[in-house]
Design a protein around this motif. Structure first.
Motif, short mmCIF file in Angstrom:
data_model
loop_
_atom_site.label_atom_id
_atom_site.label_comp_id
_atom_site.label_asym_id
_atom_site.label_seq_id
_atom_site.Cartn_x
_atom_site.Cartn_y
_atom_site.Cartn_z
N GLU A 161 -0.31 -11.12 -17.76
CA GLU A 161 0.60 -12.20 -18.13
C GLU A 161 0.47 -13.27 -17.04
O GLU A 161 0.67 -12.98 -15.86
N SER A 193 0.49 -17.64 -15.67
CA SER A 193 0.80 -19.06 -15.76
C SER A 193 -0.20 -19.79 -14.87
O SER A 193 -0.83 -19.17 -14.00
N SER A 223 3.12 -21.42 -18.60
CA SER A 223 2.85 -20.09 -19.14
C SER A 223 1.67 -20.09 -20.10
O SER A 223 1.57 -20.92 -21.00
N LYS A 262 0.52 -8.05 -9.13
CA LYS A 262 1.68 -8.52 -9.87
C LYS A 262 2.54 -9.42 -8.99
O LYS A 262 2.84 -9.08 -7.84
N GLY A 263 2.91 -10.57 -9.54
CA GLY A 263 3.75 -11.52 -8.82
C GLY A 263 3.01 -12.42 -7.86
O GLY A 263 3.61 -13.33 -7.28
N LYS A 323 -0.82 -17.90 -11.44
CA LYS A 323 0.20 -16.91 -11.11
C LYS A 323 0.12 -15.75 -12.07
O LYS A 323 0.09 -15.94 -13.28
N HIS A 356 2.21 -12.64 -13.49
CA HIS A 356 3.61 -12.23 -13.59
C HIS A 356 3.75 -10.72 -13.42
O HIS A 356 2.76 -9.98 -13.33
N ASP A 357 4.99 -10.26 -13.40
CA ASP A 357 5.27 -8.84 -13.20
C ASP A 357 4.98 -7.99 -14.43
O ASP A 357 4.88 -6.77 -14.33
#
Length: 352
Positions: free
Chosen positions: A152, A154, A221, A243-244, A260, A262-263
């Motif tokens: 996931e 962005s 996103s 992650k993150g 980026k 995501h978690d």
């Protein structure tokens, strides 16, 4: 920026024959299916038979439909316990409600495929689910494999001015617009990365600064991105992130990105759609295997096509890997399903 995929066959909707007919007319049996019989009309000039109609339609169309229905029946028998038909019908009912009711939904279906009804649409989605299960099994698209090959993400894109934009082809004119030179774009991206390191909000910066207007509207996103879906430099950087984590400035043919990861807390909820997209990619890239898998399942169920012309057409078109004749390939399901395609939609406008 996204690699564009050609139309793919996930489950057959060959020629649209079933969708173009209206099964509500004529004499129906107790199970709702019309029993045509052999002779359809008589007159002093002669009879009109079912064979006459089928010959008028054409061998290829009849053979395609025969092949589809045979596969549909086999896969329904094979995977009926693995598909939650009630859930699919419930999802469709939610779509109908979101579109303002059954009348509006039916109108949308008619525009996309004349003759399609809500009931047929539900049946089509259930049939598609059987085919999805078949290919998930054959290509070994497991939940674990889907999570391993999906992120996931962005991004913030700072594009570089296209010096040849005034003379570019139409598809090139869809690239992100920028007045920055390469050096200026790189410097701006590095300045934004510094702001992020100092605590700036990624989504706000993406909304204000990203030249990818599609994703910028959604705080940068891209949704869930599969390995190999993005251009090489972007893809490599994304799949190296924890992650993150936010990447350093990454260069691609479209400019400079800050990415980026995501978690991915809700990835399990998205697995059915992610796996479906992975299956689509596998099918596109392995057409020879698709034909082998069809042949295997037909042999498993002792399928035989009684009419010689139909059998020859199906063997030459679908079951013979050496054949030069390609089967007609309808596109996947229509957007009326309301499926999530955020990663695909957010950058295709600006980065094809």
């Amino acid at each position: 920026m996204k690699k564009k995929l050609a139309p793919i066959v996930i489950s057959f909707g060959l020629i649209g024959l079933a969708g173009c007919s209206d099964d509500n007319g004529g004499g129906n049996s107790e199970n709702g299916e019309t029993e045509f019989g052999n002779v359809l009309s008589t007159s002093d000039a002669g009879d009109v038979t079912t064979d006459d109609i089928l010959n008028q339609i054409g061998t290829s169309t009849v053979a395609n439909q025969t092949f589809q229905l045979t596969l549909d029946n086999i896969l329904k028998d094979k995977y009926s316990d693995a598909v939650d038909t009630e859930q699919i019908e419930s999802q469709t009912d939610e779509e109908i409600e979101q579109m303002g009711g059954e009348e509006q939904f039916s109108m949308a279906l008619q525009q996309q495929q004349p003759g399609m009804t809500v009931d047929k649409y539900k049946e089509q989605r259930i049939t598609n689910a059987y085919h999805d299960k078949f290919f998930e099994e054959k290509f070994e698209v497991t939940d674990e494999k889907a999570m391993e090959n999906t992120r996931e993400a962005s991004h913030i894109l700072i594009a570089v001015k296209d010096e040849e934009s005034e003379e570019s082809a139409p598809q090139q004119q869809q690239a992100p617009q920028s007045d920055l030179t390469d050096e200026e774009a790189k410097q701006k991206a590095e300045d934004l990365k510094k702001q992020l390191d100092e605590g700036a909000d990624f989504g706000e910066l993406a909304k204000e600064e990203s030249h990818d207007t599609g994703s910028a509207e959604n705080n940068g996103s891209l949704g869930y991105v599969q390995k190999g879906q993005m251009v090489e430099g972007f893809d490599k950087a994304l799949f190296e992130l924890e992650k993150g984590e936010v990447s350093d400035v990454v260069k691609s043919e479209f400019g400079y990105h800050i990415i980026k990861r995501h978690d991915e807390e809700n990835i399990e909820d998205e697995l059915p759609q992610i796996k479906k997209q992975m299956v689509s990619k596998e099918i596109q890239e392995n057409q020879d295997k698709v034909l082998e898998y069809y042949k295997e399942v037909l042999e498993e169920y002792n399928a035989d096509f009684e009419n010689e012309d139909i059998r020859t057409f199906i063997e030459d078109t679908y079951l013979n890997p050496e054949s030069q004749q390609s089967p007609e390939q309808p596109t996947t399901e229509q957007p009326a399903e309301g499926e999530d395609a955020s990663a695909e939609e957010s950058t295709e406008e600006n980065a094809e």
